[in-house]
Enzyme design. Structure first.
Site, short mmCIF file in Angstrom:
data_model
loop_
_atom_site.label_atom_id
_atom_site.label_comp_id
_atom_site.label_asym_id
_atom_site.label_seq_id
_atom_site.Cartn_x
_atom_site.Cartn_y
_atom_site.Cartn_z
N GLN A 435 59.45 19.46 40.43
CA GLN A 435 58.22 19.07 39.76
C GLN A 435 58.40 17.93 38.76
O GLN A 435 57.54 17.05 38.64
CB GLN A 435 57.60 20.29 39.07
CG GLN A 435 56.15 20.10 38.70
CD GLN A 435 55.52 21.44 38.32
OE1 GLN A 435 55.68 21.91 37.20
NE2 GLN A 435 54.82 22.04 39.27
N PHE A 436 59.50 17.94 38.02
CA PHE A 436 59.84 16.86 37.10
C PHE A 436 61.34 16.63 37.17
O PHE A 436 62.11 17.57 37.35
CB PHE A 436 59.47 17.22 35.65
CG PHE A 436 58.00 17.29 35.38
CD1 PHE A 436 57.28 16.17 35.00
CD2 PHE A 436 57.32 18.50 35.49
CE1 PHE A 436 55.93 16.25 34.75
CE2 PHE A 436 55.96 18.58 35.24
CZ PHE A 436 55.26 17.44 34.87
N ALA A 437 61.76 15.38 37.00
CA ALA A 437 63.18 15.07 37.02
C ALA A 437 63.94 15.88 35.98
O ALA A 437 65.11 16.24 36.17
CB ALA A 437 63.40 13.58 36.79
N PRO A 442 68.93 22.72 37.39
CA PRO A 442 69.30 23.98 38.04
C PRO A 442 69.62 23.83 39.53
O PRO A 442 70.23 24.71 40.13
CB PRO A 442 68.06 24.87 37.84
CG PRO A 442 67.38 24.30 36.65
CD PRO A 442 67.60 22.83 36.74
N HIS A 482 59.56 16.10 30.04
CA HIS A 482 58.77 15.61 31.17
C HIS A 482 58.86 14.10 31.30
O HIS A 482 58.00 13.48 31.91
CB HIS A 482 57.30 16.02 31.02
CG HIS A 482 57.07 17.49 30.96
ND1 HIS A 482 57.21 18.21 29.79
CD2 HIS A 482 56.73 18.38 31.91
CE1 HIS A 482 56.95 19.49 30.04
NE2 HIS A 482 56.67 19.63 31.31
#
Length: 692
Positions: A435-437, A442, A482
């Site tokens: 979803q975001f860099a 993980p 973000h």
């Protein structure tokens, strides 16, 4: 030892075959120990104590099945039909090692051979195989659900993930179990529990055993067996595997086994074990021998098997030791699988085309490949349902293609990335999204150990075809979690291609090329360029290319050319950049009409080095521009490379410019602006460079 259940249901031929295979595994361990001056040149582990459960499993597997062994599973490999000589070629890291051609450790198999179960590449990191193997099961389920494959009743493929009890504590195992339980994948998790990690015992490693742990994952049925009892192992696995073939749902079997040999050849049992005599009473070889003798098999017959096997193993050991080593030039084989996209094709700006923003270019590109390829699917956090991604980059795709092809996952980046290994092996073409860099970290374990190395360490057998979309960059006070740029970290991982478009046309053309590339591709998509609303980024909007438009990965583009007169007079410079940097450079260059040439890299790996060399030779002055913090970045590395290779062609030091070297981008808009590059700051740098 008590036999857990009657053994009369097992054919004598099966029992004798199992006995021969057990003796073979035992003989291999003994020969390795006898000749440890040679066998221990490279680290190895053996299956001693685990043979019963491993061989029972191997005898139940079919060619259409998939199995992910772990490093102690050489008896399992014998059980599926591998020869001792083949395993020993890996022991000695020989050229003809059938798994990796001498590239990886003993007991780390990868196999894609007719008539045998398929084995994905295996890394050494404990528990890592859980996600890729679950991804295989996910792929199998998907292909079956879409009627893209079919099998006779009761013959559908089973996926097996073999794992040790210590590895069950890894967080990524939980991610795999969660997905298997949630979606009822056709997979068996076989936990070989010998109560040891290396020197850590069960009481030090976990609060509950694997059966107790699995009860927390609703939908995974379990069995707990004595792994030293071949009869119990064989019967239980027959029941479980038969059920998975018919009912297509997950199981976990825990087999309690002794560890009768060293943890590895480099960590020897006598250094720390105080339970060896107790474990010897559970030796599966001894118990099967006694059982066969009680069934009427004469002692001399059983001893004959032992002698025959030992003779073969000794001969295979000597033959493997003498086998040819790899050649130095073999080192460079299988870095990337060959891609079919080698030339730009289609129309970049068709007549009558409408202007499009980058996010819609991505959406249309994904839509097109989903329409053309039923084996393709899209998943990640919030990309499914009615939302279609937090940036609307997958808007309406779930509604159009259904929630089996476009769907949400749990919040587990490790699974999202690592499952693409298994999906690809099963024959799917996964497109996934982080979803975001900022949240890719993980998933780095899987990206590094499994995704990036599969093709190289399997000696070309298992390329991973996956497109991993990653929204990136600072935009509109996204704050410290973000807004990050992470390309330098990803570029240290070899075996992954990295794409970074700066505009809608490139987004569409590069995405299609990435999809057809048989290698893993990270697509960094700048959030601030998605809609072209950031001041100065209007040119991220372009005419929409044709649906068949493709741009080969590794091909840079001169986004803006300098005037020939400026070049001839030595008044020009080259800006090497990508992403938002293209737009900063474009706006900054307005202060220097005709003097600034902008090379948009578009792909960071593979890098268009030839285009850079040509640009440096043409201008003699270079700025490498990035949004990342500059220190220790890809941009600094590239500047150093240019300085070294182009020293005699340079008329000035190679300039670099990027964000301030701070741990995170602040939320406050004033602080954010102070940290990041912008057109005005770039203009100042260009003024200095052109002044040389």
């Amino acid at each position: 030892m008590q036999i857990d259940q009657p053994y009369t249901v097992i054919d004598l031929d099966v029992l004798l075959k199992a006995y021969e295979l057990m003796r073979t595994a035992e003989a291999m361990a003994e020969v390795y120990e006898t000749h440890k001056d040679r066998s221990s040149k490279y680290v190895h582990a053996t299956s001693r104590g685990h043979e019963a459960i491993q061989i029972a499993l191997g005898l139940h597997l079919l060619p259409q099945d998939y199995v992910a062994p772990y490093y102690r599973d050489d008896a399992l490999l014998l059980g599926i039909g591998m020869e001792p000589y083949e395993l020993m070629l890996q022991l000695f890291a020989k050229k003809d090692d059938p798994f990796s051609a001498g590239r990886t450790y003993y007991g780390h198999p990868s196999l894609n051979r007719d008539g045998f179960p398929k084995i994905p590449h295996q890394s050494s990191a404990t528990g890592m195989q859980a996600i890729p193997s679950t991804g295989v099961a996910q792929g199998v389920q998907y292909l079956e659900g879409q009627n893209l494959v079919s099998f006779e009743e009761g013959q559908s493929p089973v996926v097996v993930c073999s794992i040790g009890d210590g590895a069950m504590t890894e967080g990524e195992v939980a991610e795999a179990l969660q997905m298997a339980a949630l979606h009822r994948y056709p997979i068996l998790y076989l936990v070989q529990d010998n109560s040891w990690g290396i020197s850590a015992q069960a009481s030090e490693m976990y609060a509950q055993n694997a059966i107790e742990y699995a009860r927390g994952f609703k939908g995974i049925e379990t069995r707990d067996i004595n792994g030293s009892d071949f009869f119990a192992c064989y019967d239980t696995l027959e029941e479980v595997i038969s059920t998975i073939r018919k009912e297509r749902r997950p199981f976990l079997v825990r087999a309690r086994v002794p560890l009768l040999n060293h943890h590895t050849s480099g960590v020897r049992k006598e250094w720390y074990r105080d339970d060896l005599e107790e474990d010897k009473t559970e030796d599966p070889m001894v118990h099967l021998h006694v059982s066969l003798r009680d069934m009427g098999i004469k002692e001399e017959v059983l001893e004959g098997v032992k002698e025959k096997v030992m003779e073969k193993v000794e001969a295979d050991f000597e033959k493997a030791f003498q086998a040819e080593d790899p050649n130095p030039e073999d080192l460079f084989d299988h870095q990337f699988a060959p891609t079919p996209i080698t030339e730009e094709a289609g129309e970049r700006a068709p007549e009558g085309a409408s202007e499009i923003v980058m996010v819609d270019a991505a959406l249309h590109a994904v839509n097109k490949v989903l329409k053309e390829h039923p084996e393709a699917l899209l998943y990640g956090q919030d990309v499914g349902g009615t939302l279609g991604g937090v940036f609307r980059e997958a808007a309406l795709l779930a509604e159009k293609y259904g929630d089996k092809r476009v769907f949400n996952t749990p919040i587990q980046e490790g699974y999202i990335i690592g499952s693409t290994v298994g999906m690809s092996i099963a024959g799917c073409k996964p497109i996934v999204e982080i979803q975001f860099a900022d949240y890719i970290w993980p998933g780095i374990n899987q990206l590094y150990a499994e995704v990036s190395r599969s093709y190289y360490l399997s000696n070309g057998k298992w390329p991973v075809q996956s497109v991993i979309r990653v929204p990136i960059g600072a935009y509109g006070s996204g704050g410290p979690f973000h807004s990050s740029s992470v390309e330098s970290a990803i570029l240290t991982i070899k075996g992954v291609k990295v794409v970074y478009p700066s505009n809608a046309a490139d987004m569409k053309g590069l995405f299609r090329a990435a999809f057809y590339d048989p290698n893993p591709v990270i697509m960094f998509e700048h959030k601030g360029l998605y809609w072209g609303k950031v001041p100065g980024s209007k040119e991220a909007r372009t005419l929409e290319p044709s649906d068949d438009y493709v741009i080969p990965l590794g091909q840079a583009r001169i986004y803006q050319a300098a005037d020939e007169s400026a070049v001839e007079n030595g008044e020009s410079c080259l800006v090497v950049t990508y992403g938002m940097g293209v737009h900063w450079a474009r706006n900054a260059s307005k202060a220097f009409p005709g003097q600034v040439e902008i090379l948009d890299l578009r792909t960071l790996e593979p890098l268009d080095w030839d285009a850079i060399l040509e640009g440096v030779a043409r201008h003699g002055k270079v700025l490498v521009l990035t949004e990342e913090c500059l220190k220790n970045s890809f941009a600094e590395s590239l500047a150093g490379r240019i300085s070294y290779h182009c020293f005699t062609q340079l008329d000035a030091p190679v300039f670099t410019f990027g964000a301030e070297n701070l741990p995170a981008i602040p939320l406050n808009s004033t602080l954010e602006a102070a940290m990041l590059p912008n057109a005005d700051k770039v203009q100042e740098v260009l003024d200095q460079l052109l002044g040389y």
